[in-house]
Scaffold this motif. Sequence first.
Motif, short mmCIF file in Angstrom:
data_model
loop_
_atom_site.label_atom_id
_atom_site.label_comp_id
_atom_site.label_asym_id
_atom_site.label_seq_id
_atom_site.Cartn_x
_atom_site.Cartn_y
_atom_site.Cartn_z
N ASN A 96 0.81 -1.21 0.00
CA ASN A 96 0.00 0.00 0.00
C ASN A 96 0.85 1.27 0.00
N MET A 97 2.17 1.10 0.15
CA MET A 97 3.06 2.25 0.29
C MET A 97 3.57 2.69 -1.08
N VAL A 98 2.75 3.39 -1.79
CA VAL A 98 3.01 3.68 -3.20
C VAL A 98 4.16 4.66 -3.41
N SER A 99 4.60 5.36 -2.35
CA SER A 99 5.72 6.29 -2.48
C SER A 99 7.07 5.63 -2.24
N LEU A 100 7.06 4.37 -1.76
CA LEU A 100 8.31 3.70 -1.39
C LEU A 100 9.20 3.48 -2.61
N ARG A 101 10.45 3.94 -2.50
CA ARG A 101 11.41 3.80 -3.59
C ARG A 101 12.49 2.75 -3.29
N HIS A 102 12.91 2.67 -2.03
CA HIS A 102 14.03 1.79 -1.69
C HIS A 102 13.71 1.02 -0.42
N LEU A 103 13.69 -0.31 -0.51
CA LEU A 103 13.57 -1.20 0.63
C LEU A 103 14.88 -1.96 0.75
N TYR A 104 15.69 -1.53 1.70
CA TYR A 104 17.05 -2.04 1.82
C TYR A 104 17.19 -2.79 3.15
N ILE A 105 17.22 -4.11 3.09
CA ILE A 105 17.44 -4.96 4.27
C ILE A 105 18.90 -5.41 4.21
N LYS A 106 19.65 -5.19 5.27
CA LYS A 106 21.10 -5.34 5.20
C LYS A 106 21.59 -6.77 5.36
N THR A 107 20.87 -7.59 6.12
CA THR A 107 21.35 -8.95 6.36
C THR A 107 20.19 -9.93 6.32
N GLY A 108 20.53 -11.21 6.25
CA GLY A 108 19.53 -12.25 6.40
C GLY A 108 18.87 -12.70 5.12
N ASN A 123 -12.01 4.45 -14.20
CA ASN A 123 -13.15 4.77 -15.07
C ASN A 123 -13.99 3.55 -15.38
N ASP A 124 -13.33 2.36 -15.30
CA ASP A 124 -14.05 1.14 -15.64
C ASP A 124 -14.51 0.37 -14.40
N ASP A 125 -14.33 1.00 -13.20
CA ASP A 125 -14.78 0.39 -11.95
C ASP A 125 -14.23 -1.02 -11.74
N CYS A 126 -12.96 -1.23 -12.12
CA CYS A 126 -12.35 -2.55 -11.97
C CYS A 126 -11.47 -2.60 -10.73
N SER A 127 -11.17 -3.80 -10.30
CA SER A 127 -10.27 -3.99 -9.18
C SER A 127 -8.87 -4.27 -9.72
N CYS A 128 -7.87 -3.54 -9.22
CA CYS A 128 -6.50 -3.67 -9.73
C CYS A 128 -5.60 -4.15 -8.60
N PRO A 129 -4.59 -4.97 -8.91
CA PRO A 129 -3.67 -5.44 -7.89
C PRO A 129 -2.75 -4.33 -7.40
N SER A 130 -2.20 -4.52 -6.22
CA SER A 130 -1.25 -3.57 -5.67
C SER A 130 -0.04 -3.48 -6.59
N VAL A 131 0.41 -2.26 -6.85
CA VAL A 131 1.57 -2.03 -7.69
C VAL A 131 2.44 -0.96 -7.03
N LEU A 132 3.72 -1.28 -6.84
CA LEU A 132 4.67 -0.30 -6.32
C LEU A 132 5.48 0.23 -7.50
N ALA A 133 4.89 1.19 -8.21
CA ALA A 133 5.53 1.71 -9.42
C ALA A 133 6.79 2.50 -9.10
N SER A 134 6.90 3.01 -7.85
CA SER A 134 8.06 3.83 -7.49
C SER A 134 9.23 3.00 -6.98
N LEU A 135 8.99 1.72 -6.64
CA LEU A 135 10.04 0.91 -6.01
C LEU A 135 11.20 0.66 -6.97
N GLN A 136 12.42 1.04 -6.54
CA GLN A 136 13.60 0.89 -7.37
C GLN A 136 14.62 -0.09 -6.78
N THR A 137 14.61 -0.25 -5.46
CA THR A 137 15.60 -1.10 -4.78
C THR A 137 14.92 -2.10 -3.88
#
Length: 345
Positions: A96-108, A123-137
């Motif tokens: 749900n965090m559409v602004s997230l660009r970098h998720l960096y976990i260091k170990t494990g 406009n078509d009243d459809c259900s769409c899956p979650s998409v993190l378009a901003s995620l780069q890392t």
Amino acid sequence: MLSSMLCFPFELAKSLQEGGSGIIPTDPYKCLRILDVESILISLFPLVAVQLVNLRYLAFQAHDASPHASISNLGNLQMLIISSRKNVVVPKTIWNMVSLRHLYIKTGENLIELPSFLQVTGNDDCSCPSVLASLQTLSQVSPQSCYNIFSRTPNLRKLGFCGPLITSLGDLEFPSLCSLKHLHKLKLLNTLPYPEATRSCNPVMFPENLKKLTLSNTGMDWEEMWSFSLLPNLEILKLKFQACIGEKWEAGDAEFRRLKVLKLHDLDMKQWVCSRDNFPRLQRLVVQRCLKLDSLPTSLGKIYTLEVIEVNGCSLSAYKSAAEIQKEQESEGNYFLKLHGKQNS
């Protein structure tokens, strides 16, 4: 209004050290955008942070750092850095965090829960899956939790797998990356060694635009290295601890046409045979803790694009061979090649 801080007021520091689940007065911190508490080891994910809804950057260190589902309250968060003593489970609310660009976990070897579906009315009243378009890392994630998520991260640029990457038949395997058209950096860290030399995968499994590749503990036969020479845009190749096994790397006809940086770390090879045609554009060579390597190939002295050779923690003969390569280039008028590092005593 406060937008960042280099020291922690008493009530915030106390809340973090006590588990970070208390309520803090938000008015003084409502504009806070950067919170870096990696220097403080806490027990669990700091729940107090989810009250700081304007955060853009959050970095923390915890014994068990698995984020709480309420992390999705941080709708403006762009950078999340996690250091943990245990493997991390990233909750499905992360989608749900559409602004997230970098998720960096260091170990494990960390898991990402499968995305849930958001009701997005268009406009078509459809259900769409979650998409993190901003995620780069996305780093240090188990391949087992990634088989169904990459269609929802279309702009991923940097990806790191950590987990079992070798099949029962001894082949390198990981989730399909075909949908990641922008991926240019990939790290493959295998955590389940295979008893024999392994085989590489088909080069088409790698994105065409891949520029940086790191392999660690994959245990491949050196003869498999030819497959990586087929990656058309590869510029940086790092072979770390037991990435390849065997006493001899003979490059043969493989041509790494665009490779600029080659790093060899903690490998057990004794002999390296190559020609300048194998690495025609090489600029930087790093050889570190390859204790059994007798010498560097003299043919490296014919690569006139070479600018730096680093040799550290290797045999005396390996260091001397690097010095001879430098002298050879100087004898032909190239005084730009630099030799860094030191010989083992």
